[in-house]
Design a protein around this motif. Structure first.
Motif, PDB file in Angstrom:
ATOM      1  N   HIS A  26       6.450 -11.039  28.488  1.00 25.62           N
ATOM      2  CA  HIS A  26       7.050 -12.341  28.823  1.00 25.62           C
ATOM      3  C   HIS A  26       8.541 -12.362  28.529  1.00 25.62           C
ATOM      4  O   HIS A  26       8.959 -12.272  27.374  1.00 25.62           O
ATOM      5  CB  HIS A  26       6.368 -13.462  28.026  1.00 25.62           C
ATOM      6  CG  HIS A  26       6.944 -14.826  28.300  1.00 25.62           C
ATOM      7  ND1 HIS A  26       6.787 -15.471  29.505  1.00 25.62           N
ATOM      8  CD2 HIS A  26       7.692 -15.665  27.541  1.00 25.62           C
ATOM      9  CE1 HIS A  26       7.390 -16.652  29.465  1.00 25.62           C
ATOM     10  NE2 HIS A  26       7.961 -16.790  28.282  1.00 25.62           N
ATOM     11  N   HIS A  48      12.615 -13.740  30.542  1.00 27.71           N
ATOM     12  CA  HIS A  48      13.287 -14.476  31.618  1.00 27.71           C
ATOM     13  C   HIS A  48      14.629 -13.802  31.850  1.00 27.71           C
ATOM     14  O   HIS A  48      15.532 -13.933  31.017  1.00 27.71           O
ATOM     15  CB  HIS A  48      13.551 -15.932  31.209  1.00 27.71           C
ATOM     16  CG  HIS A  48      12.342 -16.690  30.745  1.00 27.71           C
ATOM     17  ND1 HIS A  48      11.472 -17.298  31.617  1.00 27.71           N
ATOM     18  CD2 HIS A  48      11.864 -16.946  29.501  1.00 27.71           C
ATOM     19  CE1 HIS A  48      10.515 -17.924  30.920  1.00 27.71           C
ATOM     20  NE2 HIS A  48      10.723 -17.701  29.633  1.00 27.71           N
ATOM     21  N   HIS A  57       3.889 -21.158  30.647  1.00 27.92           N
ATOM     22  CA  HIS A  57       4.048 -21.403  29.215  1.00 27.92           C
ATOM     23  C   HIS A  57       2.888 -22.303  28.799  1.00 27.92           C
ATOM     24  O   HIS A  57       2.732 -23.403  29.344  1.00 27.92           O
ATOM     25  CB  HIS A  57       5.373 -22.096  28.938  1.00 27.92           C
ATOM     26  CG  HIS A  57       6.566 -21.238  29.273  1.00 27.92           C
ATOM     27  ND1 HIS A  57       7.193 -21.269  30.489  1.00 27.92           N
ATOM     28  CD2 HIS A  57       7.229 -20.322  28.530  1.00 27.92           C
ATOM     29  CE1 HIS A  57       8.202 -20.402  30.485  1.00 27.92           C
ATOM     30  NE2 HIS A  57       8.244 -19.809  29.313  1.00 27.92           N
ATOM     31  N   HIS A  85       2.960 -17.692  24.981  1.00 34.86           N
ATOM     32  CA  HIS A  85       3.030 -18.367  23.666  1.00 34.86           C
ATOM     33  C   HIS A  85       1.655 -18.730  23.117  1.00 34.86           C
ATOM     34  O   HIS A  85       1.237 -18.201  22.105  1.00 34.86           O
ATOM     35  CB  HIS A  85       3.973 -19.583  23.692  1.00 34.86           C
ATOM     36  CG  HIS A  85       5.359 -19.213  24.122  1.00 34.86           C
ATOM     37  ND1 HIS A  85       6.246 -18.619  23.269  1.00 34.86           N
ATOM     38  CD2 HIS A  85       5.993 -19.308  25.322  1.00 34.86           C
ATOM     39  CE1 HIS A  85       7.383 -18.364  23.927  1.00 34.86           C
ATOM     40  NE2 HIS A  85       7.245 -18.771  25.169  1.00 34.86           N
ATOM     41  N   ASP A 103      10.300 -13.192  25.147  1.00 34.65           N
ATOM     42  CA  ASP A 103      10.986 -14.358  25.700  1.00 34.65           C
ATOM     43  C   ASP A 103      12.430 -13.957  25.993  1.00 34.65           C
ATOM     44  O   ASP A 103      12.814 -12.808  25.792  1.00 34.65           O
ATOM     45  CB  ASP A 103      10.883 -15.565  24.771  1.00 34.65           C
ATOM     46  CG  ASP A 103      10.629 -16.857  25.556  1.00 34.65           C
ATOM     47  OD1 ASP A 103      10.778 -16.839  26.792  1.00 34.65           O
ATOM     48  OD2 ASP A 103      10.287 -17.870  24.940  1.00 34.65           O
TER      49      ASP A 103
HETATM   50 ZN   LIG Z   1       9.423 -18.296  28.193  1.00 34.94          ZN
END
Ligand SMILES: [Zn+2]
Length: 486
Positions: free
Chosen positions: A62, A64, A240, A277, A328
């Motif tokens: 995960h 971005h 998420h 998460h 993240d």
């Molecule tokens: Zn995220």
């Protein structure tokens, strides 16, 4: 095309040691791993791996990529909901070149930290475009990192998404945001259909996915549209899930059930679904995820940075939930470092209970960061050094601090390594990083462009930043009240 990696030592997980071995690579895959002196075709290229520990490329479940250009811009000591108020400021006014650049920057960071594949929930503000998603996919291919590129989307603004938020604002603050709208569900769904219909790359290298960002931020109509697209085109869908306490509380208020139960009732939760998460899950949520064959991406660093909490990794493992590890983004958790993710995954479990038999071990953390994450990405033949698997190999320099003396390769790796010992990286049989030098793209040029671009973006988005800062305390006060509700 054959390559023989000679003189290195392969990480032996069960034995906690570095086992001297040669690796024969044919085309993009591992053909054979054997004792030193392994026979190889006469024409095979030889790579000298003396003094190197060979591990499978780490897999980030995960991240971005848009966060790379926004590194350092997320204020200190703010919870998730305030961060979300910065979405327009961080992602606004980006050109196609900016999107490509941010993904390049992100991919380079991953490689340099020993990570060869990732699940990228990449966002375009205000809505995804085919060109934007293709540009990000191209960036991964050009740098040489495998990826699932899932456009992150919402059809509700933060102000519409959180029940009670708008009403909680003072009049002047409310007037500034109540008219804001996100891209309509139908528009984003139609764009995703176009993207999925004609994916331009080999899905073993870069695959498409879907990323309706957060349950509260997506209408049920949009979520079911994404569900149907994921089924029709057989792609992953990442969201998420119950990241913050506020989300969990507001989810029950809005849906009358937990977020997971709501997604489950909509038919979104299934083998293609991964929840990033997954901090605020109850036992019923965990059972649902397990029963549906869904997976989660555990992001311990981000959860600490934003004060989101600690996910119940042991409970989920015991229930049979598939789990991968992630970082993240570089803006919300600052380092895309899977070595840190492994270490935190292991150590955080140790403040959840005194019963050490429940703690996550170094071996488990390593498996989650490799095989576990590969499973979340849906890439079956990465995450292990074994015949038949892709030749995604990280060469760690055993002369570096932290490796001398070499007593226990696994513990020194998971408990000690920062990524500084990453010397070379091979992806699909091709060296992309060699003795610290990136072979695929001009890193100096990327750096210069990043500095120029970041300066331009800070200027053109100054007004959005001012708005986010002006709203931050209001959002924060609302979240503190919400999180305090039982
Ligand atoms: Zn995220």
């Amino acid at each position: 095309m054959a390559t023989i990696i000679r003189g290195g030592a392969v990480l032996d997980l069960a034995g906690h040691r570095a086992r001297p071995a040669d690796i024969l690579v044919e085309d993009d895959s591992i053909r054979e791993i054997g004792p030193p002196g392994l026979p190889a075709p006469a024409a095979a290229r030889t790579i000298d791996a003396r003094d190197r520990l060979l591990i499978p490329g780490l897999v980030n479940a995960h991240t971005h990529s848009h966060g790379a250009l926004a590194r350092g811009l997320v204020p200190d000591a703010i919870p998730l909901e305030i961060l979300l108020g910065y979405a327009g400021a961080v992602n606004g006014h980006r050109t196609l070149e900016d999107k490509y650049l941010s993904a390049q920057l992100s991919a380079i960071e991953l490689l340099r930290k020993g990570c060869t594949a990732c699940y990228d929930m990449f966002t375009e503000f205000p809505a995804p475009t085919t060109d934007g998603v293709h540009a990000v996919a191209r960036a991964y291919r050009d740098v040489g990192v495998r990826a699932v590129v899932a456009p992150m989307m919402a059809d509700l603004t933060l102000w519409q998404a959180l029940p009670g938020l708008l009403a909680s604002l003072p009049d002047d603050a409310r007037r500034r945001v109540e008219g804001l709208r996100a891209a309509p569900a139908a528009t984003s769904a139609a764009t995703c259909r176009d993207i999925l219909k004609a994916w331009p790359m080999d899905r073993g290298d870069v695959a498409p996915g879907l990323g309706p960002t957060i349950p509260l931020h997506c209408s049920d109509e949009f979520l079911t549209a994404c569900r149907d697209l994921a089924r029709e085109f057989d792609v992953g869908i990442q969201m998420h899930l119950a990241e913050s306490r506020g989300q969990a509380v507001l989810g029950v208020e809005k849906y009358g059930t937990s977020l997971t139960a709501h997604l489950d009732a909509l038919g979104v939760v299934g083998p293609r679904f991964s929840g990033a998460h997954a901090v605020w899950l109850d036992d019923d949520d965990v059972r649902r995820l397990s029963a549906a064959g869904a997976s989660i991406a555990h992001n311990p660093m981000s959860n600490l940075r934003l004060g989101s909490g600690i996910a119940r990794v042991r409970a989920m493992r015991q229930a049979g939930v598939r789990i991968g590890l992630g970082t993240d983004s570089a803006s919300s958790s600052d380092t895309q470092n899977m070595f840190e993710a492994m270490r935190l995954c292991a150590y955080l479990s140790r403040v959840q209970t005194f019963d050490y038999r429940e703690w996550i071990t170094a071996e488990e953390a390593f498996r989650l960061a490799t095989e576990g994450s590969a499973d979340v990405l849906g890439m079956a033949r990465i995450g292990r050094l074994a015949p038949g698997f892709k030749a995604d190999v990280v060469f760690l320099d055993l002369s570096r601090t932290g490796w001398v003396p070499l007593n226990d390769a696994l513990l020194q790796l998971v408990n000690g390594e920062s990524g500084a010992a990453v010397d070379s990286v091979m992806v699909g049989g091709r060296l992309v990083l060699e003795h610290g030098r990136l072979l695929t793209v001009d890193e100096a040029k990327v750096r210069a462009e990043a500095e120029r671009t970041a300066e331009r973006l800070r200027t053109v988005n100054a007004e959005s930043y001012a708005l986010a800062r002006a709203m931050a305390d209001h959002v924060g006060a609302f979240c503190v009240r919400v999180a305090g509700r039982v």
